[in-house]
Motif scaffolding. Sequence first.
Motif, PDB file in Angstrom:
ATOM      1  N   ALA A 180       0.840  -1.199   0.000  1.00  0.00           N
ATOM      2  CA  ALA A 180       0.000   0.000   0.000  1.00  0.00           C
ATOM      3  C   ALA A 180       0.874   1.247   0.000  1.00  0.00           C
ATOM      4  N   THR A 181       0.386   2.284  -0.660  1.00  0.00           N
ATOM      5  CA  THR A 181       1.051   3.580  -0.675  1.00  0.00           C
ATOM      6  C   THR A 181       0.050   4.650  -0.273  1.00  0.00           C
ATOM      7  N   VAL A 182       0.430   5.507   0.674  1.00  0.00           N
ATOM      8  CA  VAL A 182      -0.430   6.611   1.102  1.00  0.00           C
ATOM      9  C   VAL A 182       0.430   7.875   1.168  1.00  0.00           C
ATOM     10  N   LEU A 183       0.049   8.881   0.381  1.00  0.00           N
ATOM     11  CA  LEU A 183       0.677  10.196   0.429  1.00  0.00           C
ATOM     12  C   LEU A 183      -0.361  11.208   0.902  1.00  0.00           C
ATOM     13  N   VAL A 184       0.068  12.169   1.699  1.00  0.00           N
ATOM     14  CA  VAL A 184      -0.801  13.274   2.126  1.00  0.00           C
ATOM     15  C   VAL A 184      -0.086  14.554   1.732  1.00  0.00           C
ATOM     16  N   VAL A 185      -0.502  15.136   0.609  1.00  0.00           N
ATOM     17  CA  VAL A 185       0.233  16.248   0.014  1.00  0.00           C
ATOM     18  C   VAL A 185      -0.533  17.549   0.154  1.00  0.00           C
ATOM     19  N   ASP A 186       0.224  18.652   0.230  1.00  0.00           N
ATOM     20  CA  ASP A 186      -0.377  19.986   0.254  1.00  0.00           C
ATOM     21  C   ASP A 186      -0.320  20.589  -1.138  1.00  0.00           C
ATOM     22  N   ALA A 187      -0.693  21.853  -1.263  1.00  0.00           N
ATOM     23  CA  ALA A 187      -0.744  22.505  -2.566  1.00  0.00           C
ATOM     24  C   ALA A 187       0.628  22.592  -3.222  1.00  0.00           C
ATOM     25  N   ALA A 188       1.697  22.584  -2.417  1.00  0.00           N
ATOM     26  CA  ALA A 188       3.050  22.648  -2.949  1.00  0.00           C
ATOM     27  C   ALA A 188       3.603  21.272  -3.309  1.00  0.00           C
ATOM     28  N   GLY A 189       2.832  20.215  -3.032  1.00  0.00           N
ATOM     29  CA  GLY A 189       3.275  18.868  -3.353  1.00  0.00           C
ATOM     30  C   GLY A 189       4.073  18.197  -2.255  1.00  0.00           C
ATOM     31  N   GLU A 190       4.188  18.833  -1.078  1.00  0.00           N
ATOM     32  CA  GLU A 190       4.952  18.239   0.018  1.00  0.00           C
ATOM     33  C   GLU A 190       4.142  17.127   0.670  1.00  0.00           C
ATOM     34  N   ASP A 191       4.805  16.011   0.946  1.00  0.00           N
ATOM     35  CA  ASP A 191       4.152  14.860   1.539  1.00  0.00           C
ATOM     36  C   ASP A 191       4.283  14.923   3.069  1.00  0.00           C
ATOM     37  N   TRP A 192       3.132  14.852   3.773  1.00  0.00           N
ATOM     38  CA  TRP A 192       3.121  14.950   5.223  1.00  0.00           C
ATOM     39  C   TRP A 192       2.920  13.601   5.901  1.00  0.00           C
ATOM     40  N   ALA A 193       2.790  12.547   5.129  1.00  0.00           N
ATOM     41  CA  ALA A 193       2.708  11.212   5.713  1.00  0.00           C
ATOM     42  C   ALA A 193       4.093  10.796   6.196  1.00  0.00           C
ATOM     43  N   THR A 194       4.145  10.085   7.305  1.00  0.00           N
ATOM     44  CA  THR A 194       5.435   9.681   7.857  1.00  0.00           C
ATOM     45  C   THR A 194       5.352   8.245   8.364  1.00  0.00           C
ATOM     46  N   GLY A 195       6.444   7.520   8.231  1.00  0.00           N
ATOM     47  CA  GLY A 195       6.469   6.140   8.690  1.00  0.00           C
ATOM     48  C   GLY A 195       5.843   5.187   7.692  1.00  0.00           C
ATOM     49  N   ALA A 196       5.807   3.913   8.068  1.00  0.00           N
ATOM     50  CA  ALA A 196       5.271   2.873   7.197  1.00  0.00           C
ATOM     51  C   ALA A 196       3.748   2.875   7.216  1.00  0.00           C
ATOM     52  N   VAL A 197       3.166   2.465   6.098  1.00  0.00           N
ATOM     53  CA  VAL A 197       1.711   2.322   6.006  1.00  0.00           C
ATOM     54  C   VAL A 197       1.332   0.979   6.626  1.00  0.00           C
ATOM     55  N   GLU A 198       0.341   0.989   7.510  1.00  0.00           N
ATOM     56  CA  GLU A 198      -0.082  -0.228   8.199  1.00  0.00           C
ATOM     57  C   GLU A 198      -1.356  -0.772   7.566  1.00  0.00           C
ATOM     58  N   VAL A 199      -1.312  -2.035   7.183  1.00  0.00           N
ATOM     59  CA  VAL A 199      -2.472  -2.699   6.594  1.00  0.00           C
ATOM     60  C   VAL A 199      -2.876  -3.857   7.501  1.00  0.00           C
ATOM     61  N   ARG A 200      -4.116  -3.814   7.982  1.00  0.00           N
ATOM     62  CA  ARG A 200      -4.653  -4.885   8.809  1.00  0.00           C
ATOM     63  C   ARG A 200      -6.037  -5.269   8.304  1.00  0.00           C
ATOM     64  N   GLY A 201      -6.101  -6.371   7.591  1.00  0.00           N
ATOM     65  CA  GLY A 201      -7.379  -6.811   7.031  1.00  0.00           C
ATOM     66  C   GLY A 201      -7.929  -5.810   6.040  1.00  0.00           C
ATOM     67  N   ARG A 202      -9.056  -5.190   6.400  1.00  0.00           N
ATOM     68  CA  ARG A 202      -9.700  -4.204   5.519  1.00  0.00           C
ATOM     69  C   ARG A 202      -9.285  -2.780   5.835  1.00  0.00           C
ATOM     70  N   ASN A 203      -8.430  -2.588   6.844  1.00  0.00           N
ATOM     71  CA  ASN A 203      -8.100  -1.246   7.324  1.00  0.00           C
ATOM     72  C   ASN A 203      -6.673  -0.841   6.983  1.00  0.00           C
ATOM     73  N   THR A 218      -3.828   2.370   7.774  1.00  0.00           N
ATOM     74  CA  THR A 218      -3.513   3.523   8.619  1.00  0.00           C
ATOM     75  C   THR A 218      -2.166   4.094   8.218  1.00  0.00           C
ATOM     76  N   ALA A 219      -2.095   5.424   8.108  1.00  0.00           N
ATOM     77  CA  ALA A 219      -0.840   6.114   7.797  1.00  0.00           C
ATOM     78  C   ALA A 219      -0.673   7.270   8.776  1.00  0.00           C
ATOM     79  N   ALA A 220       0.465   7.302   9.481  1.00  0.00           N
ATOM     80  CA  ALA A 220       0.729   8.369  10.450  1.00  0.00           C
ATOM     81  C   ALA A 220       1.116   9.653   9.733  1.00  0.00           C
ATOM     82  N   LEU A 221       0.841  10.799  10.379  1.00  0.00           N
ATOM     83  CA  LEU A 221       1.126  12.110   9.795  1.00  0.00           C
ATOM     84  C   LEU A 221       2.125  12.867  10.665  1.00  0.00           C
TER      85      LEU A 221
END
Length: 204
Positions: A67-90, A92-95
């Motif tokens: 899984a890949t999760v990015l949380v970007v602002d208008a300038a394209g900066e990514d605010w997601a940090t750490g590994a993406v956690e996948v558990r079953g259907r869920n 989670t990505a820390a910010l």
Amino acid sequence: MSPVRRFAAGAVVAAVAVLATAAPATAHDQLIDSSPTDGERLEAAPENITMTFSGELLVLDSSTAGATVLVVDAAGEDWATGAVEVRGRNVTAALAADMPEGGYQVRWQVVSEDGHPIAGVIPFAIGDAAPLETTGQPAATPPAAGDTADTPPQNADEAGDPIRVLLIGGAGAALAVAVFALLLRRRRAAAVLPESGDDTADNS
């Protein structure tokens, strides 16, 4: 029922079964819930992004969740940090803790339960800013580890598979009818030939 009729009926039934199961077989998992939600305006920065899907997602191997999760602002900066956690259907990505007020986009890609990658965009905002609406296709989301650039986007895959299966099923049904007609014609010809031979022998 003669062997010829049984063969033709079986071929037609098989083709109909392919057509009947085409749509369910090509259905992928869907995003059914998220926090923040699509277009939500938050008073304070969230600690993480959470998403829930309709089916259990695939985990590719021990080094990546697929899984890949990015949380970007208008300038394209990514605010997601750490590994993406996948558990079953869920998922989670820390910010990052110091996210300022502004518009953002969650750009995600996961591997569906059927093995196909699916992707999407969730716009949201912190404070008085407007959510960062998407201006392009979700294909801008980087592919998850293990995928290649040739992997078709979700919409193209869902639209293409049923059409391919319908064409194959229709061709199979047409072939079954053609084979039945050919075998029936040969049986009729074989039944006529002995009668013609008997008439010739009597006349001589």
